[in-house]
Design an enzyme around this catalytic site. Structure first.
Site, short mmCIF file in Angstrom:
data_model
loop_
_atom_site.label_atom_id
_atom_site.label_comp_id
_atom_site.label_asym_id
_atom_site.label_seq_id
_atom_site.Cartn_x
_atom_site.Cartn_y
_atom_site.Cartn_z
N ALA A 48 0.81 -1.22 0.00
CA ALA A 48 0.00 0.00 0.00
C ALA A 48 0.85 1.27 0.00
CB ALA A 48 -0.97 0.00 1.18
N THR A 49 2.04 1.21 0.57
CA THR A 49 2.91 2.39 0.54
C THR A 49 3.21 2.76 -0.91
OG1 THR A 49 3.91 1.81 2.65
CG2 THR A 49 5.16 3.32 1.24
N ASN B 75 -5.89 3.13 10.35
CA ASN B 75 -5.05 2.08 10.92
C ASN B 75 -4.82 2.22 12.41
OD1 ASN B 75 -3.67 4.29 9.40
ND2 ASN B 75 -1.97 3.64 10.66
N GLN C 279 -6.52 -1.13 5.19
CA GLN C 279 -7.15 -1.75 6.37
C GLN C 279 -8.55 -2.27 6.05
OE1 GLN C 279 -5.81 -2.30 9.37
NE2 GLN C 279 -3.96 -1.08 9.20
N HIS D 98 -0.86 -7.93 3.42
CA HIS D 98 -0.44 -8.41 4.74
C HIS D 98 -1.32 -7.93 5.89
CE1 HIS D 98 1.87 -4.96 6.62
NE2 HIS D 98 1.85 -4.52 5.38
N THR E 19 9.32 -7.40 -12.82
CA THR E 19 8.81 -8.77 -12.90
C THR E 19 7.81 -9.01 -11.77
OG1 THR E 19 10.85 -9.53 -13.91
CG2 THR E 19 9.50 -11.20 -12.81
N CYS F 9 2.46 12.53 26.83
CA CYS F 9 3.42 13.63 26.86
C CYS F 9 4.39 13.50 28.03
CB CYS F 9 2.69 14.96 27.01
SG CYS F 9 1.78 15.38 25.54
C1 LIG Z 1 -0.29 -0.77 6.52
C2 LIG Z 1 -0.84 0.43 5.87
C3 LIG Z 1 -0.19 1.04 4.78
C4 LIG Z 1 1.15 0.55 4.28
O1 LIG Z 1 1.01 -0.67 3.62
P1 LIG Z 1 2.28 -1.55 3.22
O2 LIG Z 1 1.70 -2.61 2.35
O3 LIG Z 1 2.84 -2.05 4.50
O4 LIG Z 1 3.22 -0.66 2.48
C5 LIG Z 1 -0.77 2.12 4.19
N1 LIG Z 1 -1.95 2.60 4.63
C6 LIG Z 1 -2.60 2.05 5.66
C7 LIG Z 1 -3.91 2.62 6.08
C8 LIG Z 1 -2.07 0.95 6.31
O5 LIG Z 1 -2.72 0.42 7.34
#
Ligand SMILES: *Cc1c(COP(=O)(O)O)cnc(C)c1O
Length: 390
Positions: A74-75, A154, A182, A204, A243, A329
C-alpha cells in the site's frame, strides 16, 4: 510458542493464514516461471495464477481485472496514485485535498509534492475521527485534481464515508483516491457505487504475505491517467514495471478470497470480541474510547488511559499481549500519535493509549486473559503512581 504474548496488533500486520501459504508454495518451486514469459509453460502457469488473483481482486471491489496494477504494497500504491496523478494532471491544476489522520504513506507523498509547488489542503477530523463533508465540499476548487481519503484508519479503525466523498468528487470532476489497506476483506468496497477512481490495497493486513499490494486504476467513466513512478519493461500496462512476484500475488488472491468468503461470519465474531474487551476495560475509571463508537473496523479498539505513563504501560502489557501502545506527553520517549492529536481533545494528550487489533486467530479466552491482565497492569501502575507522588 505458547508463552509468547497474545498477538493483538492486526493493524500493523496479520499472521499469514496457513491456507494462503499452501497456495503460495508451488509458485516458489516447480511453478517458478516469469509471468511475462509468453513462449513456454513455465511462464503460462505463472501468468494464469496472476490472472486469477487479478480476477479475485477485481471482483472484490467491483472493478475489472485490467484495472488492477500490482505493486509492493500500500505504501507504493499510495505513492503511485498521488504522485502519478500529480504528474499526469498538473496542467489542469495543482491542488490536492487529504486528511490529517491519513497514513504517512499518503501524507508524506503530499508533503513531497508541496516542494514541487503543489498546494495541499489537509482537512481536520471531528472528535470521532470522521471528516466533515461540508468542509470537504468547501475545500474543493476548480484546480483541485485529487482527493485522497482513507477507507479505514489504521490506528482508531474509523471508517470514512467513502460513498459520500466519492459522490462529492464525481460531481466536481475531481479524481478520488482511497487507501483501503485496512478495509479490504473487512468491509464492503465497491468502486462503482462509491465512485472511487483509485484504491490502494495490500495483502499483509488481510492474512496474506508482506511485500505485495495493488492499485486499482479506473479505466472507464472516466479513464484515469497515471504517470508511472517506476519505468522498465512496461509491465502492468506501463504503470508499474518490474517482474511480477508470482508467489506473493497468488497469496494475495487466496487471502482476499478467504476474507470475502468469511466476512459475513467473521465481522460479527470480531465485533463481539471487541465488545467483550471494551465491556471489561471500561469498568475501570478514566478509560476513554478513541474514534467513532460504531463506524469503525470490527477488530479495532483504541483507548486512552488516564493516570498512567505511556512507556510504563507499554512495558507492563508486553509480557502478556502484543499491542501497539504509548503516546503520553509525560514520557520522554513516546510522543502522542498524530492521529489521536487530530481528534482534538487537549487533555487526552496527557493520557497513555493502547490500540488493540483483534484478528482471525484470536479467541474469546485470549480476550479475557488480555482484559484481566490490562486491568491489573493499569491498576498497579496507578497505585505506584499515587505512592510515588505521596
Ligand atoms: C499498513 C498500511 C499502509 C502501508 O502498507 P504496506 O503494504 O505495508 O506498504 C498504508 N496505509 C494504511 C492505512 C495501512 O494500514
Amino acid at each position: 510458542m505458547s508463552n509468547r504474548p497474545i498477538y493483538l496488533d492486526c493493524h500493523a500486520t496479520t499472521p499469514l493464514d496457513e491456507r494462503v501459504l499452501a497456495a503460495m508454495l508451488p509458485y516458489f518451486t516447480e511453478k517458478f516461471g516469469n509471468p511475462a514469459s509468453i513462449s513456454h509453460v513455465y511462464g503460462w502457469e505463472a501468468e494464469a495464477a496472476v490472472k486469477q488473483t487479478r480476477e479475485i481482486l477485481a471482483a472484490a471491489i467491483n472493478a475489472t481485472p485490467e484495472e488492477i496494477v500490482f505493486t509492493s504494497g500500500a505504501t507504493e500504491s499510495n505513492n503511485l496514485a498521488i504522485k502519478g496523478i500529480a504528474e499526469a494532471y498538473f496542467q489542469k491544476g495543482q491542488h490536492i485535498i487529504t486528511v490529517a489522520t491519513e497514513h504517512k504513506a499518503v501524507l508524506d507523498p503530499c508533503e513531497y509534492l508541496k516542494t514541487l509547488g503543489f498546494e495541499i489542503t489537509i482537512l481536520p477530523v471531528k472528535q470521532d475521527g470522521i471528516i466533515n463533508l461540508t468542509q470537504l465540499e468547501t475545500a474543493c476548487r476548480p484546480d483541485t485534481i485529487l482527493v485522497s481519503v482513507m477507507a479505514a484508519n489504521n490506528e482508531i479503525g474509523v471508517l470514512q464515508p467513502i460513498a459520500e466523498i466519492g459522490k462529492i468528487c464525481r460531481d466536481r470532476n475531481i479524481i478520488f483516491h482511497t487507501d483501503a489497506a485496512q478495509a479490504i476483506g473487512k468491509i464492503p468496497l465497491d468502486v462503482q457505487t462509491m465512485n472511487i477512481d483509485l484504491m490502494s490495497l495490500t495483502a499483509h493486513k488481510v492474512y496474506g504475505p508482506k511485500g505485495i499490494g495493488a492499485l486499482y486504476v479506473r479505466r472507464r467513466n472516466p479513464r484515469v491517467q497515471l504517470a508511472p513512478q517506476q519505468h522498465g519493461g512496461g509491465h502492468e500496462r506501463g504503470m508499474r514495471s518490474g517482474t511480477l512476484y508470482a508467489p506473493q500475488i497468488v497469496g494475495f488472491g487466496k487471502a482476499v478470497e478467504i476474507a470475502l468468503a468469511e466476512q459475513a461470519t467473521e465481522t460479527p465474531r470480531l465485533n463481539q470480541l471487541r465488545q467483550n474487551l471494551w465491556t471489561q476495560l471500561s469498568q475501570l475509571e478514566g478509560i476513554h474510547l478513541n474514534g467513532h463508537p460504531t463506524q469503525r473496523l470490527p477488530g479495532n479498539l483504541n483507548i486512552s488511559v488516564e493516570g498512567v505513563d505511556g512507556a510504563a504501560l507499554t512495558l507492563g502489557l508486553q509480557p502478556v499481549m502484543a499491542v501497539s501502545s504509548g503516546s503520553a506527553c509525560s514520557s520522554a520517549v513516546t510522543a502522542p500519535s498524530y492521529v489521536l492529536t487530530a481528534l482534538g481533545h487537549p487533555e487526552q494528550l496527557a493520557y497513555a493509549s493502547v490500540r488493540f487489533g483483534i484478528g482471525r486467530f484470536n479467541t474469546s479466552q485470549e480476550i479475557d486473559i488480555v482484559a484481566k491482565s490490562a486491568i491489573a497492569t493499569i491498576q498497579s501502575l496507578r497505585k505506584q503512581k499515587i505512592l510515588v507522588e505521596k
